[in-house]
Motif scaffolding. Structure first.
Motif, short mmCIF file in Angstrom:
data_model
loop_
_atom_site.label_atom_id
_atom_site.label_comp_id
_atom_site.label_asym_id
_atom_site.label_seq_id
_atom_site.Cartn_x
_atom_site.Cartn_y
_atom_site.Cartn_z
N SER A 127 -7.59 -0.57 10.35
CA SER A 127 -6.98 0.73 10.66
C SER A 127 -7.78 1.34 11.80
O SER A 127 -8.99 1.15 11.89
N GLU A 136 0.85 -1.19 0.00
CA GLU A 136 0.00 0.00 0.00
C GLU A 136 0.88 1.23 0.00
O GLU A 136 1.90 1.27 0.68
N ARG A 159 -3.49 6.05 -0.47
CA ARG A 159 -4.83 5.46 -0.37
C ARG A 159 -5.89 6.51 -0.64
O ARG A 159 -5.74 7.66 -0.25
N THR A 215 -11.98 6.37 0.23
CA THR A 215 -12.86 5.19 0.18
C THR A 215 -12.14 3.96 0.72
O THR A 215 -12.69 3.22 1.53
N ARG A 216 -10.91 3.76 0.27
CA ARG A 216 -10.12 2.61 0.76
C ARG A 216 -9.87 2.71 2.25
O ARG A 216 -9.97 1.72 2.98
N GLN A 217 -9.55 3.92 2.73
CA GLN A 217 -9.30 4.10 4.16
C GLN A 217 -10.56 3.80 4.96
O GLN A 217 -10.49 3.18 6.02
N LYS A 218 -11.70 4.22 4.46
CA LYS A 218 -12.98 3.93 5.15
C LYS A 218 -13.21 2.43 5.22
O LYS A 218 -13.68 1.92 6.24
N GLU A 219 -12.89 1.71 4.15
CA GLU A 219 -13.04 0.25 4.15
C GLU A 219 -12.16 -0.38 5.22
O GLU A 219 -12.60 -1.25 5.97
N LEU A 220 -10.90 0.04 5.27
CA LEU A 220 -9.96 -0.51 6.26
C LEU A 220 -10.40 -0.17 7.68
O LEU A 220 -10.31 -1.00 8.58
N ALA A 234 -13.52 0.48 8.72
CA ALA A 234 -14.73 -0.30 9.01
C ALA A 234 -14.40 -1.76 9.32
O ALA A 234 -15.04 -2.38 10.17
N ALA A 235 -13.37 -2.29 8.66
CA ALA A 235 -12.97 -3.68 8.87
C ALA A 235 -12.09 -3.86 10.11
O ALA A 235 -11.76 -4.98 10.47
#
Length: 127
Positions: free
Chosen positions: A56, A39, A42, A45-50, A52-53
């Protein structure tokens, strides 16, 4: 044995601050443990995904501004996550940082939530 960055790693460095790219390029030349960039810059959108998961803990990641990269160790071309490999990679990053007078921070040195694959430009010099 000298390692080189592959095309995938170079593509992941697009948008990363040139000072950090220079550290990565020097680190791959001097490391005893091969690595690949997983990585760099970023999107939100990608940061929000990480986030939420749970991968991060922040929406204020240095990846959003191109001030950070993540790596993965490679042993015989296989991805490896075993912790002892990452201080070896970090030693190469720290040596490259010193040689280039570009201060970095290694996530593995953080007292909480140690992040061995993470390297970023020091906020003190690169806000």
């Amino acid at each position: 044995m000298a390692f080189v960055l592959g095309a995938q790693s170079r593509a992941k460095l697009k948008g990363v601050k040139p000072e950090l790219v220079a550290v990565v390029e020097r680190a791959i030349q001097i490391t005893g443990t091969n690595f690949r960039i997983t990585e760099g810059l970023r999107s939100v959108t990608r940061q929000k995904e990480l986030f939420a998961a749970g991968a991060s803990e922040t929406m204020n990641s240095r990846h959003l501004t191109g001030h950070a990269v993540d790596v993965v160790a490679l042993v015989n071309c296989n991805v490896r996550w075993d912790w002892p490999l990452y201080p070896k990679i970090a030693a190469a990053f720290k040596q490259a940082s010193k040689e280039l007078a570009t201060p970095i921070v290694w996530g593995g040195d953080w007292p909480r939530l140690r992040d061995g694959p993470h390297f970023e430009l020091d906020r003190k010099r690169y806000p």
